[in-house]
Scaffold this active site. Structure first.
Site, mmCIF file in Angstrom:
data_model
loop_
_atom_site.group_PDB
_atom_site.id
_atom_site.type_symbol
_atom_site.label_atom_id
_atom_site.label_comp_id
_atom_site.label_asym_id
_atom_site.label_seq_id
_atom_site.Cartn_x
_atom_site.Cartn_y
_atom_site.Cartn_z
ATOM 1 N N TYR A 78 0.839 -1.210 0.000
ATOM 2 C CA TYR A 78 0.000 0.000 0.000
ATOM 3 C C TYR A 78 0.869 1.254 0.000
ATOM 4 C CZ TYR A 78 -2.897 3.809 1.663
ATOM 5 O OH TYR A 78 -3.519 5.019 1.782
ATOM 6 N N ASN A 112 2.243 10.123 6.808
ATOM 7 C CA ASN A 112 1.259 9.192 7.356
ATOM 8 C C ASN A 112 1.504 8.956 8.847
ATOM 9 O OD1 ASN A 112 0.076 5.867 6.383
ATOM 10 N ND2 ASN A 112 -1.014 7.623 7.174
ATOM 11 N N GLN A 144 -19.199 27.452 57.890
ATOM 12 C CA GLN A 144 -18.551 26.598 56.901
ATOM 13 C C GLN A 144 -18.199 27.435 55.677
ATOM 14 O OE1 GLN A 144 -19.823 22.221 56.947
ATOM 15 N NE2 GLN A 144 -21.747 23.316 56.902
ATOM 16 N N ARG A 175 -14.073 25.284 50.112
ATOM 17 C CA ARG A 175 -14.270 24.117 50.989
ATOM 18 C C ARG A 175 -14.168 22.810 50.212
ATOM 19 N NH1 ARG A 175 -19.491 22.247 53.657
ATOM 20 N NH2 ARG A 175 -20.374 24.221 52.969
ATOM 21 N N ASN A 222 1.679 3.773 8.100
ATOM 22 C CA ASN A 222 1.103 2.568 7.496
ATOM 23 C C ASN A 222 1.545 2.494 6.031
ATOM 24 O OD1 ASN A 222 -0.853 0.327 7.231
ATOM 25 N ND2 ASN A 222 -1.911 1.753 5.877
ATOM 26 N N LYS A 277 -14.963 45.867 39.721
ATOM 27 C CA LYS A 277 -16.271 45.558 39.127
ATOM 28 C C LYS A 277 -16.108 45.086 37.685
ATOM 29 C CE LYS A 277 -19.818 47.867 40.393
ATOM 30 N NZ LYS A 277 -20.609 46.737 40.952
ATOM 31 N N GLU A 310 -12.748 11.581 2.233
ATOM 32 C CA GLU A 310 -11.880 10.876 1.278
ATOM 33 C C GLU A 310 -12.571 9.637 0.697
ATOM 34 O OE1 GLU A 310 -9.358 8.354 -0.409
ATOM 35 O OE2 GLU A 310 -9.110 7.976 1.744
ATOM 36 N N ASN A 359 -13.512 6.568 2.610
ATOM 37 C CA ASN A 359 -12.485 5.716 3.210
ATOM 38 C C ASN A 359 -12.220 6.109 4.658
ATOM 39 O OD1 ASN A 359 -10.233 3.777 3.188
ATOM 40 N ND2 ASN A 359 -8.942 5.609 3.228
#
Length: 714
Positions: free
Chosen positions: A78, A253, A336, A342, A372, A443, A471, A474
């Site tokens: 390929y 690739n 708290q 917290r 590839n 502010k 493509e 593919n």
């Protein structure tokens, strides 16, 4: 995953960068051992030279020989003697021409023509008197740092010896880095499925010496000039490469472009999340929170590694702070902390875990073979597969971007809670140092951080859910890794701006806390003496009773001080002291009757209000002249505060240093010596932002983290 995984990653990376910056040594690539820090170093030119490791030459030669042998056997391979992608069913014997055709036809990206030294023009013909803004057009080209990083990553993949590429090709790619020849690559156009095909084709075009490819070349003075690839190679005495079978495909690739952009984003993300933990510690102090939320027991009982790490870091950052509230059970009212501080360790923790995993994914990608087909010399086979699919990078970037959004949401909340007097625990509205009716300094920052966090929320959306078939059908699955990495860089920049604004607000808030401490230290002895004298005159003479009443009156004064921050100083102190009169009357009633008690208390009230006002004004003016909050701060806050105030010279903001000289009808005398050029809140935020983006601020933040892990092997 260990309970300090992210901190160890950040420290190791920082240490490696510091060594590379100091040494300027060479880097030999062998297909393994490439780290985020090394990629960042090459992108920033800390290495003098890149070269192929000695052991890699024979692997390269063997893979080329194996490929040639299979071609001689008439095998169909390929991309070597077939077409590409959806056209793979075509065949050809012109294997070299095929590679050149591939590279030429992948040069489809949009680039504006370069102009003189280092600048780019829009390249668009203007049809009217108003030119198009260049800002968006400036993003047509990849940053040079990305390209240098991509070259490094692609070389490291090729030298593994599974790509059928000659040493001469890889050496020429090294030459691009070594001679500071940086191909100009379009920013957009890759779906990162069969690798980053088009962007990588510009690297191939550069080593082929194409006249259609432009590159940046850097002089010894650091000046960048655009020339053709042919001119650049000729200038440095480099012979253009003629591509052999598979060599064009082997270069394009792969995932190097996506991996490069992702690696550099990853580095910035690590630094920002460390800074977020320091900013959280500063927020705890500025909001007069408690360190109890970071007690190790919470993480022991809910042992998520990220939470454990964040709570440990923040607790250590708070060491030595006198602003932190401790032993809350001694107070009459249990308070708290707000969720932004917290639950900070629980909020930051998952981001630390995600970033550690993303770092692992990127590091694996940096040392992978991603093209590839693969040429397996041990079995004399060519293997066809899909290592070019960059989904791992997409996954890393989605996690990084979502972590940026989460961290930003926390910082945004902390910042707005500092600015809002309803949530700031006694800070003045808008963090003003002057009278609240005449200044509204933060502010606009409140508006700014809302805009930035909204943008972060938008950027957190995944790119991977927008895949389109491409493509000829593919590439029906494509990772969009480069798209995701690009948007992660956007998120990193927005988070950097948000962090800068937050730091400005934090230092302002910490100065206001220090100012209040100075004021109370000056006021308390006089306040108690004046009040004790009146109690004595009213007949309250029993020592324990006097001390009990004094404690109650002073305590209520502090409560009312927090509740009246929206008021200007004079009416504020009158109102505060007026509210103390019932306590004074109650004290007087506990003594033998005194017909003058009420008039004495009214007189005391007038004198005390004036005393408070005068002491506050004097304390404020003295603090303006010699402001320093470090004596009250924890270890990390003190270091970061000093960096902002002294290194960056960002002052304690008030009207006096925010007025433009000669404007507003105030005359040039309105600005003091620290503001001759007319600074704005935005220009001060910009100083901090630039220190974040150029890495100067990280010297301080990483020093804070090193104090938490002083003896760790990283």
């Amino acid at each position: 995953m260990s309970a300090s995984a992210h901190s160890m990653i950040a420290l190791k990376e920082w240490d490696q960068l510091s060594i590379k910056e100091a040494s300027h040594q060479s880097l030999a690539l062998d297909g393994a051992g490439l780290s985020v820090a090394k990629v960042v170093s090459v992108s920033r030119r800390y290495f003098e030279r890149i070269q192929i490791a000695d052991g890699a030459f024979w692997r390269l030669a063997e893979s080329v020989a194996a490929l040639d042998e299979r071609l001689k056997e008439g095998r169909i391979i390929y991309g070597v003697n077939t077409g590409f992608g959806g056209s793979a069913d075509s065949r050809t014997h012109e294997v070299q021409r095929l590679q050149h055709t591939l590279i030429r036809e992948l040069h489809y990206g949009i680039l504006s023509p370069p102009t003189a030294v280092g600048e780019r023009k829009t390249g668009i013909v203007q049809s009217g008197p108003v030119p198009l803004p260049p800002a968006g057009l400036a993003s047509l080209e990849m940053p040079k740092s990305w390209v240098r990083a991509a070259l490094l990553i692609r070389i490291n993949s090729l030298v593994s010896g599974y790509s059928g590429v000659r040493p001469a090709v890889v050496e020429r790619l090294c030459d691009l880095i070594n001679f500071k020849i940086t191909p100009r690559i379009p920013l957009r156009g890759s779906i990162s499925a069969s690798g980053d095909l088009s962007p990588l084709s510009y690297l191939s075009g550069a080593i082929q010496g194409k006249t259609t490819i432009t590159v940046w070349t850097d002089s010894s003075q650091g000046i960048s000039s655009p020339v053709t690839a042919a001119e650049a190679l000729t200038t440095h005495g480099l012979t253009p490469v003629t591509l052999g079978p598979k060599e064009g495909l082997a270069i394009v690739n792969g995932t190097a472009i996506s991996a490069a952009a992702a690696t550099l984003a990853m580095h910035e993300a690590h630094q920002l999340v460390v800074l977020s933990q320091i900013s959280t510690a500063m927020s705890v102090e500025a909001l007069r929170g408690t360190d109890e939320s970071f007690d190790p027991l919470f993480a022991e009982l809910r042992p998520h590694p990220g939470q454990t790490e964040a709570s440990k870091n923040i607790l250590q950052f708070l060491a030595g702070s006198s602003l932190v509230c401790r032993d809350q059970e001694r107070d009459d009212v249990l308070r708290q902390d707000r969720y932004s501080i917290r639950t900070a360790s629980q909020w930051i923790g998952p981001a630390l875990e995600d970033l550690a995993l993303a770092h692992q994914q990127i590091t694996i990608e940096l040392n992978s073979v991603t093209d590839n087909p693969l040429i397996d010399t041990t079995r004399s086979k060519s293997l066809h597969g899909g290592n070019f699919q960059a989904s791992a990078i997409t996954s890393a970037m989605e996690k990084t971007r979502q972590s940026a959004q989460a961290i930003g949401r926390m910082l945004f909340t902390q910042c707005t809670e500092l600015i809002n007097p309803a949530t700031s625990q006694g800070l003045p509205p808008n963090l003003v140092a002057d009278e609240p009716s005449s200044s509204f300094v933060m502010k606009a920052v409140d508006l700014m951080v809302a805009a930035l966090q909204s943008e972060l929320g938008f950027l957190a959306n995944p790119a991977s859910s927008h895949v389109q078939t491409a493509e000829m059908g593919n590439q029906a699955l494509n990772s969009l890794a480069l798209v995701s990495a690009r948007y992660t860089h956007e998120a990193i920049d927005v988070l950097s701006q948000l962090s800068a604004a937050h730091l400005l607000a934090l230092c302002q808030a910490l100065d206001l806390r220090a100012l209040t401490c100075h004021f109370l230290q000056n006021l308390q002895p006089m306040f108690l003496e004046e009040t004790r004298s009146i109690l004595d005159t009213c007949g309250v003479i029993e020592i324990s009773s006097v001390e009990r009443h004094l404690s109650s009156i002073w305590g209520f004064f502090l409560v009312r001080l927090d509740q009246t921050t929206k008021m200007n100083s004079e009416p504020r102190f009158k109102a505060i002291v007026k509210s103390l009169e019932p306590l004074m009357i109650e004290a007087a009633l506990s003594a033998p009757p005194n017909r003058d008690a009420i008039s004495l208390i009214v007189s005391w009230s007038d004198r005390l209000a004036m005393l408070c006002l005068e002491t506050f004004n004097t304390s404020r003016e003295n603090f303006f002249m010699h402001h320093d909050a470090t004596p009250y701060l924890g270890s990390a806050s003190s270091r970061m505060y000093a960096f902002v105030r002294h290194t960056l010279k960002v002052p304690f903001l008030r009207l006096h240093n925010l007025q433009t000289p000669g404007s507003d009808g105030l005359g040039s005398e309105a600005a003091d010596a620290t503001n001759r050029g007319g600074e704005t809140t935005g220009s001060y935020i910009t100083r901090i932002y630039e220190a974040i983006r150029n890495g100067d601020l990280y010297v301080a933040s990483m020093a804070c983290l090193r104090e938490v892990y002083p003896h760790s092997e990283v």
